[in-house]
Motif scaffolding. Structure first.
Motif, PDB file in Angstrom:
ATOM      1  N   MET A  58     -11.804   8.005   7.817  1.00 32.30           N
ATOM      2  CA  MET A  58     -12.398   7.599   6.564  1.00 32.30           C
ATOM      3  C   MET A  58     -11.604   6.407   6.030  1.00 32.30           C
ATOM      4  N   ARG A  59     -12.310   5.469   5.423  1.00 30.58           N
ATOM      5  CA  ARG A  59     -11.647   4.309   4.824  1.00 30.58           C
ATOM      6  C   ARG A  59     -10.776   4.745   3.649  1.00 30.58           C
ATOM      7  N   LEU A  60      -9.675   4.037   3.460  1.00 30.06           N
ATOM      8  CA  LEU A  60      -8.735   4.340   2.378  1.00 30.06           C
ATOM      9  C   LEU A  60      -9.410   4.276   1.018  1.00 30.06           C
ATOM     10  N   ASP A  61     -10.161   3.209   0.743  1.00 33.87           N
ATOM     11  CA  ASP A  61     -10.786   3.079  -0.577  1.00 33.87           C
ATOM     12  C   ASP A  61     -11.787   4.195  -0.849  1.00 33.87           C
ATOM     13  N   LYS A  62     -12.501   4.624   0.181  1.00 30.97           N
ATOM     14  CA  LYS A  62     -13.457   5.721   0.000  1.00 30.97           C
ATOM     15  C   LYS A  62     -12.724   7.029  -0.269  1.00 30.97           C
ATOM     16  N   PHE A  63     -11.630   7.295   0.467  1.00 31.80           N
ATOM     17  CA  PHE A  63     -10.860   8.516   0.219  1.00 31.80           C
ATOM     18  C   PHE A  63     -10.340   8.559  -1.210  1.00 31.80           C
ATOM     19  N   LEU A  64      -9.798   7.444  -1.682  1.00 36.01           N
ATOM     20  CA  LEU A  64      -9.247   7.410  -3.039  1.00 36.01           C
ATOM     21  C   LEU A  64     -10.322   7.698  -4.085  1.00 36.01           C
ATOM     22  N   LYS A  65     -11.526   7.199  -3.862  1.00 38.30           N
ATOM     23  CA  LYS A  65     -12.628   7.446  -4.793  1.00 38.30           C
ATOM     24  C   LYS A  65     -13.113   8.892  -4.717  1.00 38.30           C
ATOM     25  N   VAL A  87       0.522   3.489   3.405  1.00 38.62           N
ATOM     26  CA  VAL A  87       0.094   4.645   4.190  1.00 38.62           C
ATOM     27  C   VAL A  87       1.145   4.849   5.270  1.00 38.62           C
ATOM     28  N   ASN A  88       1.807   5.979   5.228  1.00 39.71           N
ATOM     29  CA  ASN A  88       2.897   6.283   6.161  1.00 39.71           C
ATOM     30  C   ASN A  88       3.945   5.172   6.189  1.00 39.71           C
ATOM     31  N   GLY A  89       4.226   4.596   5.008  1.00 39.94           N
ATOM     32  CA  GLY A  89       5.268   3.590   4.879  1.00 39.94           C
ATOM     33  C   GLY A  89       4.839   2.164   5.166  1.00 39.94           C
ATOM     34  N   ASN A  90       3.582   1.945   5.545  1.00 39.30           N
ATOM     35  CA  ASN A  90       3.086   0.605   5.852  1.00 39.30           C
ATOM     36  C   ASN A  90       2.043   0.180   4.831  1.00 39.30           C
ATOM     37  N   LYS A  91       2.078  -1.109   4.440  1.00 42.86           N
ATOM     38  CA  LYS A  91       1.070  -1.605   3.507  1.00 42.86           C
ATOM     39  C   LYS A  91      -0.308  -1.398   4.108  1.00 42.86           C
ATOM     40  N   ALA A  92      -1.240  -0.985   3.249  1.00 45.70           N
ATOM     41  CA  ALA A  92      -2.577  -0.666   3.724  1.00 45.70           C
ATOM     42  C   ALA A  92      -3.619  -1.491   2.996  1.00 45.70           C
ATOM     43  N   LYS A  93      -4.646  -1.880   3.720  1.00 51.07           N
ATOM     44  CA  LYS A  93      -5.794  -2.548   3.129  1.00 51.07           C
ATOM     45  C   LYS A  93      -6.830  -1.485   2.781  1.00 51.07           C
ATOM     46  N   ALA A  94      -7.814  -1.860   1.981  1.00 51.02           N
ATOM     47  CA  ALA A  94      -8.873  -0.933   1.590  1.00 51.02           C
ATOM     48  C   ALA A  94      -9.622  -0.401   2.812  1.00 51.02           C
ATOM     49  N   SER A  95      -9.716  -1.204   3.851  1.00 56.21           N
ATOM     50  CA  SER A  95     -10.459  -0.811   5.047  1.00 56.21           C
ATOM     51  C   SER A  95      -9.629   0.013   6.031  1.00 56.21           C
ATOM     52  N   SER A  96      -8.357   0.257   5.731  1.00 53.56           N
ATOM     53  CA  SER A  96      -7.506   1.049   6.618  1.00 53.56           C
ATOM     54  C   SER A  96      -8.091   2.445   6.779  1.00 53.56           C
ATOM     55  N   VAL A  97      -8.017   2.959   7.992  1.00 54.30           N
ATOM     56  CA  VAL A  97      -8.529   4.295   8.265  1.00 54.30           C
ATOM     57  C   VAL A  97      -7.417   5.304   8.011  1.00 54.30           C
ATOM     58  N   VAL A  98      -7.722   6.328   7.210  1.00 54.69           N
ATOM     59  CA  VAL A  98      -6.751   7.387   6.938  1.00 54.69           C
ATOM     60  C   VAL A  98      -7.231   8.675   7.582  1.00 54.69           C
ATOM     61  N   LYS A  99      -6.278   9.558   7.858  1.00 51.69           N
ATOM     62  CA  LYS A  99      -6.615  10.847   8.467  1.00 51.69           C
ATOM     63  C   LYS A  99      -5.791  11.941   7.805  1.00 51.69           C
ATOM     64  N   GLU A 100      -6.150  13.180   8.072  1.00 54.02           N
ATOM     65  CA  GLU A 100      -5.413  14.305   7.510  1.00 54.02           C
ATOM     66  C   GLU A 100      -3.961  14.240   7.964  1.00 54.02           C
ATOM     67  N   GLY A 101      -3.055  14.501   7.032  1.00 54.58           N
ATOM     68  CA  GLY A 101      -1.629  14.458   7.330  1.00 54.58           C
ATOM     69  C   GLY A 101      -0.972  13.138   6.949  1.00 54.58           C
ATOM     70  N   ASP A 102      -1.766  12.107   6.703  1.00 50.66           N
ATOM     71  CA  ASP A 102      -1.194  10.817   6.293  1.00 50.66           C
ATOM     72  C   ASP A 102      -0.558  10.948   4.910  1.00 50.66           C
ATOM     73  N   GLU A 103       0.488  10.169   4.688  1.00 47.80           N
ATOM     74  CA  GLU A 103       1.181  10.164   3.405  1.00 47.80           C
ATOM     75  C   GLU A 103       0.902   8.839   2.696  1.00 47.80           C
ATOM     76  N   LEU A 104       0.420   8.929   1.461  1.00 47.40           N
ATOM     77  CA  LEU A 104       0.091   7.754   0.662  1.00 47.40           C
ATOM     78  C   LEU A 104       1.125   7.567  -0.425  1.00 47.40           C
ATOM     79  N   GLN A 105       1.507   6.332  -0.668  1.00 48.93           N
ATOM     80  CA  GLN A 105       2.323   5.977  -1.831  1.00 48.93           C
ATOM     81  C   GLN A 105       1.505   4.969  -2.615  1.00 48.93           C
ATOM     82  N   ILE A 106       1.183   5.316  -3.857  1.00 52.71           N
ATOM     83  CA  ILE A 106       0.348   4.466  -4.694  1.00 52.71           C
ATOM     84  C   ILE A 106       1.127   4.095  -5.939  1.00 52.71           C
ATOM     85  N   ARG A 107       1.209   2.795  -6.220  1.00 48.89           N
ATOM     86  CA  ARG A 107       1.897   2.345  -7.424  1.00 48.89           C
ATOM     87  C   ARG A 107       0.877   2.113  -8.531  1.00 48.89           C
TER      88      ARG A 107
END
Length: 96
Positions: free
Chosen positions: A1-8, A30-50
């Motif tokens: 799933m896309r990062l922006d869709k998951f956040l919404k 996402v897992n310590g790396n800068k992520a774009k809105a189109s980045s694919v996320v999966k279960e178990g990923d760790e997000l840091q949001i400022r």
């Protein structure tokens, strides 16, 4: 799933366009790396949001396309919330 869709869908960020803007500004890792809105996320990923002067760390527990408001808390676990006194260098936009 896309990062922006998951956040919404999870309601961590209420609008997908806002989630895209935040990601494009380099304020999501996402897992310590800068992520774009189109980045694919999966279960178990760790997000840091400022969010302004606050950093929220969350783990993705479930991915769902549609979810009721009452069920959104099942999609993620908040691992940490901290207030920033100074700007965290990992969130500084390299292109600025």
């Amino acid at each position: 799933m896309r990062l922006d869709k998951f956040l919404k869908v999870s309601r961590l960020i209420k609008r997908r366009t806002l989630a895209k803007e935040v990601a494009d500004q380099g304020r999501i890792l996402v897992n310590g790396n800068k992520a774009k809105a189109s980045s694919v996320v999966k279960e178990g990923d760790e997000l840091q949001i400022r969010f302004g002067q606050k950093v929220v760390t969350a783990r993705i527990d479930q991915l769902r396309e549609n979810v009721r408001k009452e069920q959104t808390a099942e999609m993620y676990t908040i691992l940490n919330e901290e207030k920033l006194d100074k700007v965290d260098p990992s969130f500084v936009d390299d292109e600025a």
